[in-house]
Design a protein around this motif. Structure first.
Motif, PDB file in Angstrom:
ATOM      1  N   SER A  24     -14.197  -3.063  11.950  1.00 31.93           N
ATOM      2  CA  SER A  24     -14.923  -3.458  10.755  1.00 31.93           C
ATOM      3  C   SER A  24     -13.982  -4.081   9.731  1.00 31.93           C
ATOM      4  CB  SER A  24     -15.616  -2.237  10.154  1.00 31.93           C
ATOM      5  OG  SER A  24     -16.130  -2.532   8.906  1.00 31.93           O
ATOM      6  N   LYS A  25     -14.362  -5.235   9.182  1.00 31.34           N
ATOM      7  CA  LYS A  25     -13.590  -5.875   8.131  1.00 31.34           C
ATOM      8  C   LYS A  25     -13.654  -5.045   6.856  1.00 31.34           C
ATOM      9  CE  LYS A  25     -14.082 -10.624   9.686  1.00 31.34           C
ATOM     10  NZ  LYS A  25     -14.596 -11.948   9.356  1.00 31.34           N
ATOM     11  N   ASN A  26     -14.755  -4.322   6.692  1.00 27.26           N
ATOM     12  CA  ASN A  26     -14.959  -3.522   5.496  1.00 27.26           C
ATOM     13  C   ASN A  26     -13.895  -2.427   5.390  1.00 27.26           C
ATOM     14  OD1 ASN A  26     -16.156  -2.700   3.166  1.00 27.26           O
ATOM     15  ND2 ASN A  26     -17.820  -1.587   4.152  1.00 27.26           N
ATOM     16  N   SER A  27     -13.554  -1.766   6.511  1.00 26.88           N
ATOM     17  CA  SER A  27     -12.565  -0.693   6.446  1.00 26.88           C
ATOM     18  C   SER A  27     -11.178  -1.252   6.160  1.00 26.88           C
ATOM     19  CB  SER A  27     -12.550   0.123   7.734  1.00 26.88           C
ATOM     20  OG  SER A  27     -12.130  -0.671   8.819  1.00 26.88           O
ATOM     21  N   SER A  28     -10.851  -2.424   6.687  1.00 21.68           N
ATOM     22  CA  SER A  28      -9.532  -2.994   6.394  1.00 21.68           C
ATOM     23  C   SER A  28      -9.458  -3.447   4.936  1.00 21.68           C
ATOM     24  CB  SER A  28      -9.220  -4.153   7.344  1.00 21.68           C
ATOM     25  OG  SER A  28     -10.122  -5.207   7.161  1.00 21.68           O
ATOM     26  N   ASN A  29     -10.561  -3.892   4.374  1.00 22.06           N
ATOM     27  CA  ASN A  29     -10.581  -4.260   2.954  1.00 22.06           C
ATOM     28  C   ASN A  29     -10.364  -3.034   2.077  1.00 22.06           C
ATOM     29  OD1 ASN A  29     -10.963  -6.935   3.518  1.00 22.06           O
ATOM     30  ND2 ASN A  29     -13.178  -6.910   3.188  1.00 22.06           N
ATOM     31  N   LYS A  30     -10.904  -1.898   2.490  1.00 19.01           N
ATOM     32  CA  LYS A  30     -10.719  -0.662   1.728  1.00 19.01           C
ATOM     33  C   LYS A  30      -9.259  -0.239   1.750  1.00 19.01           C
ATOM     34  CE  LYS A  30     -15.356   1.215   2.317  1.00 19.01           C
ATOM     35  NZ  LYS A  30     -16.172   2.271   2.921  1.00 19.01           N
ATOM     36  N   ILE A  31      -8.620  -0.376   2.911  1.00 21.74           N
ATOM     37  CA  ILE A  31      -7.208  -0.003   3.012  1.00 21.74           C
ATOM     38  C   ILE A  31      -6.364  -0.896   2.111  1.00 21.74           C
ATOM     39  CG2 ILE A  31      -5.222   0.049   4.579  1.00 21.74           C
ATOM     40  CD1 ILE A  31      -7.208   0.872   6.795  1.00 21.74           C
ATOM     41  N   ILE A  32      -6.634  -2.179   2.112  1.00 19.67           N
ATOM     42  CA  ILE A  32      -5.893  -3.112   1.257  1.00 19.67           C
ATOM     43  C   ILE A  32      -6.110  -2.776  -0.218  1.00 19.67           C
ATOM     44  CG2 ILE A  32      -5.753  -5.528   0.526  1.00 19.67           C
ATOM     45  CD1 ILE A  32      -6.341  -6.279   3.462  1.00 19.67           C
ATOM     46  N   ALA A  33      -7.350  -2.422  -0.584  1.00 19.76           N
ATOM     47  CA  ALA A  33      -7.646  -2.071  -1.972  1.00 19.76           C
ATOM     48  C   ALA A  33      -6.880  -0.816  -2.397  1.00 19.76           C
ATOM     49  CB  ALA A  33      -9.142  -1.877  -2.166  1.00 19.76           C
ATOM     50  N   VAL A  34      -6.816   0.181  -1.520  1.00 18.99           N
ATOM     51  CA  VAL A  34      -6.094   1.418  -1.846  1.00 18.99           C
ATOM     52  C   VAL A  34      -4.602   1.131  -2.017  1.00 18.99           C
ATOM     53  CG1 VAL A  34      -5.385   3.663  -0.912  1.00 18.99           C
ATOM     54  CG2 VAL A  34      -7.776   2.962  -0.788  1.00 18.99           C
ATOM     55  N   ILE A  35      -4.043   0.319  -1.130  1.00 17.41           N
ATOM     56  CA  ILE A  35      -2.628  -0.034  -1.239  1.00 17.41           C
ATOM     57  C   ILE A  35      -2.358  -0.779  -2.545  1.00 17.41           C
ATOM     58  CG2 ILE A  35      -0.787  -1.446  -0.231  1.00 17.41           C
ATOM     59  CD1 ILE A  35      -1.956  -0.726   2.530  1.00 17.41           C
ATOM     60  N   ALA A  36      -3.246  -1.686  -2.916  1.00 15.83           N
ATOM     61  CA  ALA A  36      -3.079  -2.434  -4.166  1.00 15.83           C
ATOM     62  C   ALA A  36      -3.131  -1.510  -5.377  1.00 15.83           C
ATOM     63  CB  ALA A  36      -4.140  -3.520  -4.280  1.00 15.83           C
ATOM     64  N   ILE A  37      -4.038  -0.564  -5.378  1.00 20.04           N
ATOM     65  CA  ILE A  37      -4.158   0.376  -6.499  1.00 20.04           C
ATOM     66  C   ILE A  37      -2.904   1.236  -6.617  1.00 20.04           C
ATOM     67  CG2 ILE A  37      -5.404   2.429  -7.299  1.00 20.04           C
ATOM     68  CD1 ILE A  37      -7.974   1.085  -6.217  1.00 20.04           C
ATOM     69  N   VAL A  38      -2.401   1.727  -5.487  1.00 20.73           N
ATOM     70  CA  VAL A  38      -1.190   2.545  -5.505  1.00 20.73           C
ATOM     71  C   VAL A  38      -0.009   1.725  -6.030  1.00 20.73           C
ATOM     72  CG1 VAL A  38       0.479   3.744  -4.031  1.00 20.73           C
ATOM     73  CG2 VAL A  38      -1.960   4.135  -3.707  1.00 20.73           C
ATOM     74  N   ALA A  39       0.078   0.459  -5.617  1.00 21.23           N
ATOM     75  CA  ALA A  39       1.167  -0.401  -6.079  1.00 21.23           C
ATOM     76  C   ALA A  39       1.088  -0.623  -7.588  1.00 21.23           C
ATOM     77  CB  ALA A  39       1.136  -1.737  -5.342  1.00 21.23           C
ATOM     78  N   VAL A  40      -0.108  -0.848  -8.110  1.00 25.75           N
ATOM     79  CA  VAL A  40      -0.281  -1.065  -9.550  1.00 25.75           C
ATOM     80  C   VAL A  40       0.104   0.193 -10.325  1.00 25.75           C
ATOM     81  CG1 VAL A  40      -2.011  -1.425 -11.360  1.00 25.75           C
ATOM     82  CG2 VAL A  40      -2.002  -2.891  -9.344  1.00 25.75           C
ATOM     83  N   ILE A  41      -0.304   1.351  -9.835  1.00 19.46           N
ATOM     84  CA  ILE A  41       0.039   2.611 -10.507  1.00 19.46           C
ATOM     85  C   ILE A  41       1.552   2.814 -10.506  1.00 19.46           C
ATOM     86  CG2 ILE A  41      -0.124   5.137 -10.315  1.00 19.46           C
ATOM     87  CD1 ILE A  41      -3.036   4.702  -9.385  1.00 19.46           C
ATOM     88  N   ALA A  42       2.206   2.508  -9.387  1.00 20.81           N
ATOM     89  CA  ALA A  42       3.662   2.664  -9.314  1.00 20.81           C
ATOM     90  C   ALA A  42       4.359   1.730 -10.291  1.00 20.81           C
ATOM     91  CB  ALA A  42       4.137   2.401  -7.886  1.00 20.81           C
ATOM     92  N   ILE A  43       3.901   0.498 -10.405  1.00 22.99           N
ATOM     93  CA  ILE A  43       4.511  -0.463 -11.325  1.00 22.99           C
ATOM     94  C   ILE A  43       4.334  -0.007 -12.770  1.00 22.99           C
ATOM     95  CG2 ILE A  43       4.316  -2.820 -12.230  1.00 22.99           C
ATOM     96  CD1 ILE A  43       3.700  -3.698  -9.323  1.00 22.99           C
ATOM     97  N   VAL A  44       3.148   0.466 -13.112  1.00 20.41           N
ATOM     98  CA  VAL A  44       2.886   0.946 -14.467  1.00 20.41           C
ATOM     99  C   VAL A  44       3.777   2.151 -14.778  1.00 20.41           C
ATOM    100  CG1 VAL A  44       1.151   2.050 -15.936  1.00 20.41           C
ATOM    101  CG2 VAL A  44       0.556   0.024 -14.616  1.00 20.41           C
ATOM    102  N   ALA A  45       3.954   3.050 -13.808  1.00 24.55           N
ATOM    103  CA  ALA A  45       4.796   4.231 -14.015  1.00 24.55           C
ATOM    104  C   ALA A  45       6.243   3.825 -14.260  1.00 24.55           C
ATOM    105  CB  ALA A  45       4.695   5.168 -12.816  1.00 24.55           C
ATOM    106  N   VAL A  46       6.746   2.871 -13.498  1.00 20.65           N
ATOM    107  CA  VAL A  46       8.128   2.414 -13.679  1.00 20.65           C
ATOM    108  C   VAL A  46       8.303   1.770 -15.052  1.00 20.65           C
ATOM    109  CG1 VAL A  46       9.822   0.713 -12.878  1.00 20.65           C
ATOM    110  CG2 VAL A  46       8.631   2.157 -11.230  1.00 20.65           C
TER     111      VAL A  46
END
Length: 135
Positions: free
Chosen positions: A28-50
């Motif tokens: 499913s393309k939908n599940s891979s889109n969810k994984i990409i979205a989660v990775i993007a959110i984690v990256a944004v949170i890490a950048i904000v924390a730094v």
């Protein structure tokens, strides 16, 4: 060989659709889109924390005591950065001594105020330096 998730028919693993029901067999393309979205959110949170940790740990500000010691006497033009304070204040009822400009020194009543001419005199009298003004 794999089974169709919808009808259970056995199909070749290279097929893209089930020959019986037409169900898509690709991931499913939908599940891979969810994984990409989660990775993007984690990256944004890490950048904000730094960035936030860098803002709060910067040592660009000076305290009131540092600012006071870096002043120039307007009358004589002498730079006060090398001279030591001429007085230290303590309360007869407390163990700490302060610079006269310390917020805690300003709260000492005139009846209880002890004035020392040197830091060593205050320490010899059993007083300890204030943690706020660090005399």
């Amino acid at each position: 060989m794999v089974k169709c998730p919808k009808c259970g028919n056995t199909v070749d693993k290279n097929d893209k659709r089930c020959s019986s029901c037409g169900e898509s067999l690709s991931k499913s393309k939908n599940s891979s889109n969810k994984i990409i979205a989660v990775i993007a959110i984690v990256a944004v949170i890490a950048i904000v924390a730094v960035l936030a940790s860098g803002m709060f740990s910067s040592d660009n500000s000076t305290t009131d005591v540092e600012a006071q010691s870096e002043t120039v006497d307007p009358i004589s033009g002498d730079d006060d950065t090398t001279s030591e304070p001429t007085e230290y204040w303590a309360s007869a009822k407390a163990e700490k001594f302060h610079l006269p400009t310390c917020e805690w020194a300003e709260k000492i009543s005139e009846d209880n105020k002890i004035i020392y001419q040197s830091r060593e005199d205050a320490i010899a009298d059993g007083k300890v330096p204030c943690g706020a003004c660090n005399p």
